[in-house]
Design an enzyme around this catalytic site. Structure first.
Site, PDB file in Angstrom:
ATOM      1  N   HIS A  64       0.808  -1.219   0.000  1.00  0.00           N
ATOM      2  CA  HIS A  64       0.000   0.000   0.000  1.00  0.00           C
ATOM      3  C   HIS A  64       0.844   1.273   0.000  1.00  0.00           C
ATOM      4  O   HIS A  64       0.307   2.379  -0.045  1.00  0.00           O
ATOM      5  CB  HIS A  64      -1.003  -0.013   1.167  1.00  0.00           C
ATOM      6  CG  HIS A  64      -0.418   0.262   2.506  1.00  0.00           C
ATOM      7  ND1 HIS A  64      -0.030  -0.725   3.380  1.00  0.00           N
ATOM      8  CD2 HIS A  64      -0.185   1.425   3.143  1.00  0.00           C
ATOM      9  CE1 HIS A  64       0.424  -0.187   4.495  1.00  0.00           C
ATOM     10  NE2 HIS A  64       0.334   1.117   4.381  1.00  0.00           N
ATOM     11  N   ASP A 109       0.176  -7.690   1.980  1.00  0.00           N
ATOM     12  CA  ASP A 109       0.661  -6.308   1.944  1.00  0.00           C
ATOM     13  C   ASP A 109       2.189  -6.296   1.876  1.00  0.00           C
ATOM     14  O   ASP A 109       2.874  -5.982   2.853  1.00  0.00           O
ATOM     15  CB  ASP A 109       0.151  -5.554   3.170  1.00  0.00           C
ATOM     16  CG  ASP A 109       0.350  -4.051   3.055  1.00  0.00           C
ATOM     17  OD1 ASP A 109       0.756  -3.596   1.971  1.00  0.00           O
ATOM     18  OD2 ASP A 109       0.098  -3.347   4.052  1.00  0.00           O
ATOM     19  N   SER A 203       4.319   2.904   7.322  1.00  0.00           N
ATOM     20  CA  SER A 203       3.932   1.719   6.569  1.00  0.00           C
ATOM     21  C   SER A 203       5.163   1.189   5.865  1.00  0.00           C
ATOM     22  O   SER A 203       5.991   1.951   5.380  1.00  0.00           O
ATOM     23  CB  SER A 203       2.906   2.067   5.490  1.00  0.00           C
ATOM     24  OG  SER A 203       1.660   2.330   6.021  1.00  0.00           O
TER      25      SER A 203
END
Length: 257
Positions: A64, A109, A203
């Site tokens: 992402h 992810d 992230s």
């Protein structure tokens, strides 16, 4: 009420800690300048993520974190006073587990980035080892990044912050995150009492256990660092075959089911 979110500031995650009056995070500290030669700052269009250098030409981060005009900085500590050996690269190729890039699916992810040219190892640039075995429950691991250091305000530090958290039983995360499968290719990690956590801006950053990258920052709670709301990390060990195959040139390799 604590809400589930992909820990992203418009597609990104960052480390989060409650602040003390000294401006240090609760249970954390500004990383030592020589503590993170593998840590990568991934950014595009005003967004930032973390990443991990796993060899001179490849970086692991979260799916992402993908975006156009992406750049990656290596050897960075202070954003305001960059190290002399700082290097910048752009992606040559990006590889994902799912062609749809549906990173919300638990354990998918992950993004593997091939750089446009290799980085040169230096005082502040060196790769982190891939895992030789998965971490066991209660293992103490390290999180780090330039993410917000407040769970309620976006306060971004000049240097990355580091903190220790624990690998937790998967049942702890399943109790909070609906739909998380018992055998999903993820790790559950955090501090049950709260106070230390990932948050907006990191992230894709690493979960480091015993000197190896074991996890990639993926999903956490909102607000960050709440009691009994640990975060979810993509489990690197379960993706080793895929990672090694891609690096070896088998670009058609598929991720584990």
């Amino acid at each position: 009420m604590v809400l589930i979110r992909v820990l992203a500031n418009l597609l990104i995650l960052q480390l989060s800690y409650a602040q003390k009056s000294s401006e240090l995070v609760i249970g954390g500290h500004p990383c030592n300048i020589n503590e993170h030669p593998f840590l990568v700052l991934v950014y595009h269009d005003g967004y930032q993520c973390g990443g991990t250098l796993i060899n001179e030409e490849w970086v692991l981060t979260a799916a992402h974190c993908d975006g156009k005009k992406m750049k990656l900085q290596f050897g960075l500590h202070s954003k305001n006073v960059p190290n002399k050996d700082k290097q910048t690269r752009v992606p040559k190729e990006k590889f994902f587990c799912l062609s749809s890039k549906n990173f919300i699916k638990w354990g998918k992810d992950i993004m593997l980035i091939r750089l446009n040219r290799p980085v040169n190892n230096s005082t502040h640039i060196a790769p982190l080892s891939l895992p030789s075995s998965p971490p066991s429950q209660n293992t103490v691991c390290n999180i780090m990044g330039w993410g917000t250091i407040s769970p309620t305000k976006e306060i971004y530090p000049d240097v990355p912050h580091c903190a220790n958290i624990n690998i937790l039983d998967h049942a702890v995360c399943r109790a909070f995150y609906p739909g998380l499968l018992e055998k999903s290719k993820t790790l559950c990690a955090g501090i049950l009492q709260g106070g230390k956590d990932i948050c907006q801006g990191d992230s894709g950053g690493p979960l480091i256990c015993n000197g190896q990258i074991q996890g990639i920052v993926s999903v956490g709670g909102d607000p960050c660092a709440e009691p009994r709301v640990p975060a979810i990390y993509t489990k690197v060990f379960d993706h080793l075959d895929w990672i090694k195959s891609i690096i070896a040139g088998n670009t058609a390799a598929t991720c584990p089911l």
